[in-house]
Structures are given as C-alpha cells and as structure tokens.
Design a protein around this motif. Structure first.
Motif, PDB file in Angstrom:
ATOM      1  N   PHE A 165      26.574  18.276 -28.781  1.00  0.00           N
ATOM      2  CA  PHE A 165      25.361  17.846 -28.082  1.00  0.00           C
ATOM      3  C   PHE A 165      25.567  16.473 -27.453  1.00  0.00           C
ATOM      4  O   PHE A 165      25.155  16.221 -26.313  1.00  0.00           O
ATOM      5  N   LEU A 166      26.226  15.572 -28.188  1.00  0.00           N
ATOM      6  CA  LEU A 166      26.535  14.246 -27.658  1.00  0.00           C
ATOM      7  C   LEU A 166      27.446  14.348 -26.432  1.00  0.00           C
ATOM      8  O   LEU A 166      27.214  13.677 -25.415  1.00  0.00           O
ATOM      9  N   ALA A 167      28.462  15.205 -26.518  1.00  0.00           N
ATOM     10  CA  ALA A 167      29.392  15.384 -25.396  1.00  0.00           C
ATOM     11  C   ALA A 167      28.700  16.019 -24.195  1.00  0.00           C
ATOM     12  O   ALA A 167      28.964  15.648 -23.049  1.00  0.00           O
ATOM     13  N   PHE A 168      27.802  16.972 -24.449  1.00  0.00           N
ATOM     14  CA  PHE A 168      27.075  17.621 -23.352  1.00  0.00           C
ATOM     15  C   PHE A 168      26.190  16.615 -22.630  1.00  0.00           C
ATOM     16  O   PHE A 168      26.156  16.575 -21.388  1.00  0.00           O
ATOM     17  N   ASN A 169      25.480  15.787 -23.380  1.00  0.00           N
ATOM     18  CA  ASN A 169      24.623  14.776 -22.760  1.00  0.00           C
ATOM     19  C   ASN A 169      25.442  13.773 -21.950  1.00  0.00           C
ATOM     20  O   ASN A 169      25.038  13.360 -20.856  1.00  0.00           O
ATOM     21  N   THR A 170      26.597  13.385 -22.496  1.00  0.00           N
ATOM     22  CA  THR A 170      27.452  12.437 -21.795  1.00  0.00           C
ATOM     23  C   THR A 170      27.980  13.045 -20.503  1.00  0.00           C
ATOM     24  O   THR A 170      28.114  12.352 -19.484  1.00  0.00           O
ATOM     25  N   ASN A 171      28.264  14.341 -20.522  1.00  0.00           N
ATOM     26  CA  ASN A 171      28.775  15.016 -19.334  1.00  0.00           C
ATOM     27  C   ASN A 171      27.725  15.120 -18.232  1.00  0.00           C
ATOM     28  O   ASN A 171      28.042  15.031 -17.049  1.00  0.00           O
ATOM     29  N   THR A 172      26.487  15.321 -18.626  1.00  0.00           N
ATOM     30  CA  THR A 172      25.415  15.536 -17.647  1.00  0.00           C
ATOM     31  C   THR A 172      24.750  14.230 -17.207  1.00  0.00           C
ATOM     32  O   THR A 172      24.384  14.074 -16.037  1.00  0.00           O
ATOM     33  N   LYS A 184      34.545   0.322 -30.622  1.00  0.00           N
ATOM     34  CA  LYS A 184      35.267   0.185 -29.361  1.00  0.00           C
ATOM     35  C   LYS A 184      35.947   1.496 -28.977  1.00  0.00           C
ATOM     36  O   LYS A 184      35.959   1.875 -27.808  1.00  0.00           O
ATOM     37  N   ARG A 185      36.531   2.183 -29.959  1.00  0.00           N
ATOM     38  CA  ARG A 185      37.213   3.430 -29.639  1.00  0.00           C
ATOM     39  C   ARG A 185      36.232   4.481 -29.147  1.00  0.00           C
ATOM     40  O   ARG A 185      36.543   5.275 -28.252  1.00  0.00           O
ATOM     41  N   ALA A 186      35.031   4.504 -29.742  1.00  0.00           N
ATOM     42  CA  ALA A 186      34.010   5.447 -29.293  1.00  0.00           C
ATOM     43  C   ALA A 186      33.551   5.117 -27.878  1.00  0.00           C
ATOM     44  O   ALA A 186      33.337   6.013 -27.055  1.00  0.00           O
ATOM     45  N   LYS A 187      33.415   3.841 -27.569  1.00  0.00           N
ATOM     46  CA  LYS A 187      33.016   3.431 -26.227  1.00  0.00           C
ATOM     47  C   LYS A 187      34.073   3.824 -25.202  1.00  0.00           C
ATOM     48  O   LYS A 187      33.748   4.244 -24.084  1.00  0.00           O
ATOM     49  N   CYS A 188      35.349   3.682 -25.582  1.00  0.00           N
ATOM     50  CA  CYS A 188      36.434   4.081 -24.674  1.00  0.00           C
ATOM     51  C   CYS A 188      36.388   5.579 -24.398  1.00  0.00           C
ATOM     52  O   CYS A 188      36.571   6.021 -23.255  1.00  0.00           O
ATOM     53  N   LEU A 189      36.127   6.375 -25.438  1.00  0.00           N
ATOM     54  CA  LEU A 189      36.046   7.822 -25.264  1.00  0.00           C
ATOM     55  C   LEU A 189      34.857   8.206 -24.383  1.00  0.00           C
ATOM     56  O   LEU A 189      34.966   9.079 -23.513  1.00  0.00           O
ATOM     57  N   MET A 191      33.417   6.351 -22.087  1.00  0.00           N
ATOM     58  CA  MET A 191      33.718   5.963 -20.700  1.00  0.00           C
ATOM     59  C   MET A 191      34.686   6.945 -20.054  1.00  0.00           C
ATOM     60  O   MET A 191      34.551   7.288 -18.870  1.00  0.00           O
ATOM     61  N   MET A 192      35.664   7.410 -20.822  1.00  0.00           N
ATOM     62  CA  MET A 192      36.640   8.352 -20.283  1.00  0.00           C
ATOM     63  C   MET A 192      35.967   9.668 -19.925  1.00  0.00           C
ATOM     64  O   MET A 192      36.188  10.220 -18.837  1.00  0.00           O
ATOM     65  N   GLN A 193      35.132  10.186 -20.837  1.00  0.00           N
ATOM     66  CA  GLN A 193      34.452  11.449 -20.548  1.00  0.00           C
ATOM     67  C   GLN A 193      33.523  11.322 -19.348  1.00  0.00           C
ATOM     68  O   GLN A 193      33.492  12.195 -18.474  1.00  0.00           O
ATOM     69  N   SER A 194      32.757  10.246 -19.288  1.00  0.00           N
ATOM     70  CA  SER A 194      31.834  10.040 -18.170  1.00  0.00           C
ATOM     71  C   SER A 194      32.575   9.963 -16.849  1.00  0.00           C
ATOM     72  O   SER A 194      32.132  10.519 -15.836  1.00  0.00           O
ATOM     73  N   SER A 195      33.727   9.280 -16.857  1.00  0.00           N
ATOM     74  CA  SER A 195      34.510   9.128 -15.631  1.00  0.00           C
ATOM     75  C   SER A 195      35.044  10.471 -15.149  1.00  0.00           C
ATOM     76  O   SER A 195      35.000  10.778 -13.951  1.00  0.00           O
ATOM     77  N   ILE A 196      35.541  11.279 -16.076  1.00  0.00           N
ATOM     78  CA  ILE A 196      36.067  12.598 -15.718  1.00  0.00           C
ATOM     79  C   ILE A 196      34.955  13.471 -15.154  1.00  0.00           C
ATOM     80  O   ILE A 196      35.113  14.137 -14.130  1.00  0.00           O
ATOM     81  N   SER A 197      33.801  13.467 -15.822  1.00  0.00           N
ATOM     82  CA  SER A 197      32.667  14.257 -15.361  1.00  0.00           C
ATOM     83  C   SER A 197      32.211  13.807 -13.975  1.00  0.00           C
ATOM     84  O   SER A 197      31.925  14.637 -13.098  1.00  0.00           O
ATOM     85  N   LEU A 198      32.162  12.493 -13.768  1.00  0.00           N
ATOM     86  CA  LEU A 198      31.738  11.956 -12.477  1.00  0.00           C
ATOM     87  C   LEU A 198      32.705  12.351 -11.365  1.00  0.00           C
ATOM     88  O   LEU A 198      32.284  12.719 -10.262  1.00  0.00           O
ATOM     89  N   LEU A 199      33.999  12.300 -11.659  1.00  0.00           N
ATOM     90  CA  LEU A 199      34.998  12.693 -10.663  1.00  0.00           C
ATOM     91  C   LEU A 199      34.829  14.151 -10.252  1.00  0.00           C
ATOM     92  O   LEU A 199      34.913  14.491  -9.071  1.00  0.00           O
TER      93      LEU A 199
END
Length: 212
Positions: A165-172, A184-189, A191-199
């Motif tokens: 659910f957290l990943a789905f919300n981050t993707n959308t 910090k590691r969670a924030k990096c993950l 940001m990475m997921q959001s960037s991929i989804s945005l691209l």
C-alpha cells in the motif's frame, strides 16, 4: 540477530516469493528492445536464486536467507531501472509503436510498485525476522497504526500488504500519503521509486502529446 535466532523460527515469506515471481513475469513480457538480454533472463535468474533461498528458509539459516533475498531484489531493481532507461530511449528513437510503448510503460509502472514494496518490507526495522521476533532496529516507516491511541493497534505489526500500500501510494502520488518516512535509507528508496514512476509517466505523457 540472524545468528542468535533459533533455527525453528519461521518467518512468513509467501508474499515475498509471490512478489518476486510477479516482478520477474512482468519484466519477462516486455518488448525485447527494453531488456539487456533475452527478456526472460531476469525471471530465470530470480527463480535460480529463489531455490537456495527456500533451502535456507527451511534450514533456518536466517543470515543467508536475508542475503539472498537482498541479492534477488537488487537484481530485479537493476533490471527495472535498465528497462526504464530503454523505454526513455525508445521514445526518442521511435522504435516502438504507441500501443507497444503504452503497454511496456504499464508493465514497468506495475513492476515498480512490487519492487519497492519488497524493498520496504525487507529493510523496515531490520527486516521481517526482527519484526517477527519483536527485536526490531530503528523504525524506517512510521505507520499511522503505531501512533494510534486505540487499544486495537497496540500489538499491531505491518504485513506485506501495508508495504505494498505504501509503494502504491508512492507510485501514484510520488510520495507516501499516510506513512512517515524516518530513516535515510527509507528516504532514498522513496525518492528512487518516485523518480522511476515520474519518468514513466513523463514518457507516457510525451508519447500522448506526440500522437495528438
């Protein structure tokens, strides 16, 4: 923790196994021009690595189980990122049809959710074993249930569905909605997921404008 855990401790990993196979399947049906090698290669590598992982689960070798699980998801993440880069390249070279590009983008967008759901499940509070044994490390994600004053959430612990659910919300939404990101590691993950989804969304929008 993994060394001191008794061999008979069993951490439910059915959701993890299903997610890994689902990610491999999604990446294996992409267009050939979006993969580094044969499009089924990522799925085969994942299956090959799952075999020794299942053995370590039954033998109670928790350290090796975690090491292999992180290796599997790392391979899948690299496969996902490389395919997204090829997707962007195909937009500029026009080597893919509009229908094919939309299909591949949808597959990658879905795979992105599962990939990072597994990452969140695997790293939060030191991993599923620590959460299962109630001997967690520092919290990576603060779910609303953890700060609720209602007695029904006192012994609550996040399951794979909560991380999905957290990943789905981050993707959308390109960010978590109801869950605080602490480490910090969670924030990096995130940001990475959001960037991929945005691209992926930008590629779809650019192709749609081109068609119009």
């Amino acid at each position: 923790m993994e060394k001191s855990s008794p061999p008979n401790v069993r951490v439910p990993r059915f959701s993890f196994l299903f997610a890994i196979l689902a990610i491999g399947t999604l990446l294996s049906v992409l267009s050939e021009n979006l993969t580094l090698g044969p499009r089924w290669s990522i799925l085969i590598v994942a299956i090959v690595l799952l075999i020794p992982m299942i053995v370590t689960i039954f033998k109670g070798h928790h350290r090796w189980t975690r090491l292999i699980s992180l290796s599997i998801i790392s391979v899948l993440t690299l496969g996902l990122i490389s395919s997204v880069l090829f997707l962007i390249h195909s937009l500029f070279t026009h080597i893919a049809s509009a229908a094919g590009l939309f299909q591949d983008a949808g597959l990658l967008w879905s795979a992105n959710i599962l990939v990072f759901a597994v990452w969140y499940w695997e790293v939060d509070q030191g991993g599923p074993l620590r959460r299962h044994c109630k001997k967690t490390e520092d919290t990576d994600f603060l779910f609303p249930q953890k700060v609720s004053e209602s007695p029904q959430w006192v012994n609550w612990s996040p399951s794979f569905l909560d991380y999905f659910f957290l990943a789905f919300n981050t993707n959308t939404a390109f960010s978590p909605t109801d869950t605080m990101v602490l480490s910090k590691r969670a924030k990096c993950l995130i940001m990475m997921q959001s960037s991929i989804s945005l691209l992926i969304v930008v590629v779809l929008a650019a192709r749609a404008i081109n068609i119009a």
